[in-house]
Design an enzyme around this catalytic site. Sequence first.
Site, PDB file in Angstrom:
ATOM      1  N   SER A   1      -9.455  -1.260   6.605  1.00  0.00           N
ATOM      2  CA  SER A   1      -8.856  -0.959   5.304  1.00  0.00           C
ATOM      3  C   SER A   1      -8.047  -2.089   4.699  1.00  0.00           C
ATOM      4  O   SER A   1      -7.623  -1.993   3.551  1.00  0.00           O
ATOM      5  CB  SER A   1      -7.991   0.303   5.405  1.00  0.00           C
TER       6      SER A   1
ATOM      7  N   SER B   1      -9.129   1.475   2.669  1.00  0.00           N
ATOM      8  CA  SER B   1      -8.310   2.338   1.837  1.00  0.00           C
ATOM      9  C   SER B   1      -7.174   1.603   1.119  1.00  0.00           C
ATOM     10  O   SER B   1      -6.459   2.198   0.317  1.00  0.00           O
ATOM     11  CB  SER B   1      -7.729   3.470   2.682  1.00  0.00           C
TER      12      SER B   1
ATOM     13  N   LYS C   1       0.834  -1.194   0.000  1.00  0.00           N
ATOM     14  CA  LYS C   1       0.000   0.000   0.000  1.00  0.00           C
ATOM     15  C   LYS C   1       0.871   1.248   0.000  1.00  0.00           C
ATOM     16  O   LYS C   1       1.907   1.296   0.666  1.00  0.00           O
ATOM     17  CB  LYS C   1      -0.910  -0.019   1.244  1.00  0.00           C
TER      18      LYS C   1
END
Length: 525
Positions: free
Chosen positions: A202, A178, A103
């Site tokens: 997330s 996210s 990420k």
Amino acid sequence: MTSPSEQPEHSLVLKLAEFVGYRIPKEDIPEYAELLSRTRRNFELVASLDDYQPEPNLALTPRENIHFPTPSDNPLNAWAWKLHCQHRQPETRTLEGKTVCAKDNIAMAGVPCLLGTETFTDWTPLTDATVLTRVLEHGGTITGKAVCENLSRGAVSATAATGPVHNPFALGYSAGGSSSGTAALVASGAVDLGIGCDQGGSIRIPAALCGLWGLKATLGLVPYTGIASNDASVDFVGPMTRSCMDCAVLLGVLAGADGLDDRQVAGTPFPDAAPGYAAHLVSTKREGVRVMRIGVVKEGMHPSIIDDGVKAKFEAAVAKFRELGAVMEEVSVPMQDQARAIYSVWSKMGNHQGMVGRATGRRQVMLTDLYERKDLPYSQEALSKFSAFAMEGMLSGELGWQDFPLAYPKAINLGRKLKEAYDEALAKFDLLIMPTVLTPADPLPAIDATPREHMAKGTGKLENTSPFNITGHPALAFPIGLVESSADPQIKVPASMQVVGKFWSEAKILQAAYAWEQATDWKSF
């Protein structure tokens, strides 16, 4: 002759006193001015010193072919940056031949980090996150950074400055957030393994929407060192994979104290003492769930929100566990009905302090170069580039601190009470289960969607995930079938189950999920 209030240092004293709400006596102004001048010298000295962050060995871990992907090489719009990085002398071959993405809030020295935003565009970290160091030391190949949502806020993959991330099961549908890019890249097969971050779901939400195994481990088991954070109290980082075994293997690489992350609570093992998660799955394969008692959390069903297809798949998955020999019983945790509100106060007020650069009380590695790029306080131009999710969080946090200043410490205390409520249920059961998300992947919001329309796309996503960011319990999302999209019955998207266990019970959680996986083909279940 100038009056005390006309002297610059005295004016500063009056300004600061007014800001904190104190009407300072005139006779005290000169003395406070002198005291502040001493403090200023300390500030100036620290500001002039070189920073101190861990420096990676770039000779052993060279970052090669760093580039922004072309549209043809990025069909889901999920890559933030691409590169090639392998350790020249890895300690083990555990991840040999495996490609990994991370990420794009996870620092990697020399590789630009976007954080999904245009509020700043020039942050290239100076250090490596511990999780990336461990991937490289165990033979993995890092092939790029995956898009994350704008400032890591939001459960819908429509907020990144680089554009929306598409769900591999349905273009034009949300991949969650996210850790949206990580989920899309792993689920599409662009990489073998992914690392996501989870501050309310997330990891688990995009894993659920994209048909992956996504694990938020016990508080502190996986070090968060070197990762951008809004509020350290809800920070988690962990694996996102296409199989349970891959999840266990990657967790084994990532787990263990690093001596730098102050989130790592009592009980966190050192890396060489962490359980052999993958070996545990092999050794317990025949046993499966036959000796397990699994509680189906009544409050996790949310009848007013849950999608009919998700409910049906979840109930079928429960029946499958029963068929495999588990004792399945409903259990009530009444406080879960308040958990979402408690999380909202905890997260939004805590995140707010981090967002405006006022996070304190930390002993972790501080990413000072990131704070420099944020150029705090934010300008109107920067604020105009916030997503609806990020701006709603900013405004909500300020509302809390201005009008409800006692809500945050009370939420912290209630979080401990919530942990005890789940612990009480887990004293009677080996594991607890519930749907990971209550609604499946939705079509992405329109480009000109209003803030309300953007926020509505997150309905049904955090209700069951966010409580465990508060309590710290390990929670795994894994796929249990495909369901019809509410927008188009011709489109099938994943449904997911969440398995929750006692602290440090990742092996048992994975054992249950592995038993279910081995007995079914989830895509045709």
